[in-house]
Design an enzyme around this catalytic site. Structure first.
Site, PDB file in Angstrom:
ATOM      1  N   TYR A  25     -55.961   2.232  43.881  1.00 38.71           N
ATOM      2  CA  TYR A  25     -55.783   1.861  42.474  1.00 38.71           C
ATOM      3  C   TYR A  25     -55.014   2.895  41.651  1.00 38.71           C
ATOM      4  O   TYR A  25     -54.722   2.656  40.483  1.00 38.71           O
ATOM      5  CB  TYR A  25     -57.150   1.625  41.823  1.00 38.71           C
ATOM      6  CG  TYR A  25     -57.931   0.525  42.496  1.00 38.71           C
ATOM      7  CD1 TYR A  25     -57.561  -0.804  42.352  1.00 38.71           C
ATOM      8  CD2 TYR A  25     -59.034   0.817  43.290  1.00 38.71           C
ATOM      9  CE1 TYR A  25     -58.268  -1.822  42.975  1.00 38.71           C
ATOM     10  CE2 TYR A  25     -59.747  -0.203  43.916  1.00 38.71           C
ATOM     11  CZ  TYR A  25     -59.363  -1.505  43.756  1.00 38.71           C
ATOM     12  OH  TYR A  25     -60.058  -2.513  44.370  1.00 38.71           O
ATOM     13  N   HIS A 102     -54.041  -8.317  39.198  1.00 39.77           N
ATOM     14  CA  HIS A 102     -54.720  -7.384  40.103  1.00 39.77           C
ATOM     15  C   HIS A 102     -53.818  -6.175  40.303  1.00 39.77           C
ATOM     16  O   HIS A 102     -52.615  -6.337  40.531  1.00 39.77           O
ATOM     17  CB  HIS A 102     -55.017  -8.042  41.458  1.00 39.77           C
ATOM     18  CG  HIS A 102     -55.934  -9.203  41.341  1.00 39.77           C
ATOM     19  ND1 HIS A 102     -57.290  -9.060  41.163  1.00 39.77           N
ATOM     20  CD2 HIS A 102     -55.679 -10.533  41.331  1.00 39.77           C
ATOM     21  CE1 HIS A 102     -57.828 -10.254  41.059  1.00 39.77           C
ATOM     22  NE2 HIS A 102     -56.883 -11.167  41.151  1.00 39.77           N
TER      23      HIS A 102
END
Length: 151
Positions: A25, A102
């Site tokens: 991430y 996302h």
């Protein structure tokens, strides 16, 4: 004329951005994402309501609150992407354009992450482009809203 409002809703564990699995991430925090969205929204002349929750029920309530208040929803449902029929039902019920975001490419990850209930309610999905996906979603949602207003 008042600027359109776009809700940017974030699901569980996104409050841990920058700390949780930075190899997946990145090191950008959710506060950084909110600042990015605020900058992009200002350039696009739209308002945003940026929120994050770890609770499925709260996320569903926020979606429901968008009806009659916001002109579109950008949502990163995180883990609820793959599990929440209730979230899908709420998104369908509000009758607003939805863009699913996302940070990682869910299709390059574990097989259980490949299925999204939310996608069935979304006009578009952005995944795998990091936090820049939020900026792209804001641009796309603004285009969708402006096209609806001119028709």
């Amino acid at each position: 004329m008042e600027s359109p409002l776009i809700a940017i809703l974030n699901g569980p564990n996104l409050n841990m951005l920058g700390l949780r699995q930075p190899e997946v991430y990145g090191r950008t925090t959710l506060d950084d994402v909110e600042q990015l969205c605020a900058q992009v929204a200002e350039k696009l002349d739209v308002g945003i309501d940026f929120r994050q929750t770890n609770g499925e029920g709260e996320l569903i309530s926020w979606v429901q609150e968008c009806r009659g208040r916001a002109q579109g929803i950008i949502i990163n449902p995180a883990g609820y992407t793959h599990t929440s029929v209730a979230l899908l039902d709420a998104l369908l019920a509000v009758d607003l354009p939805v863009i699913e975001v996302h940070i990682s490419n869910i299709h390059r990850r574990e097989p259980f992450r490949h299925h999204s209930y939310v996608s069935k309610a979304a006009v578009g999905v952005i995944c795998g482009l990091g936090v820049q996906g939020y900026a792209l979603a804001l641009q796309a949602m603004t285009d969708i809203i402006m096209n609806e207003e001119t028709q």
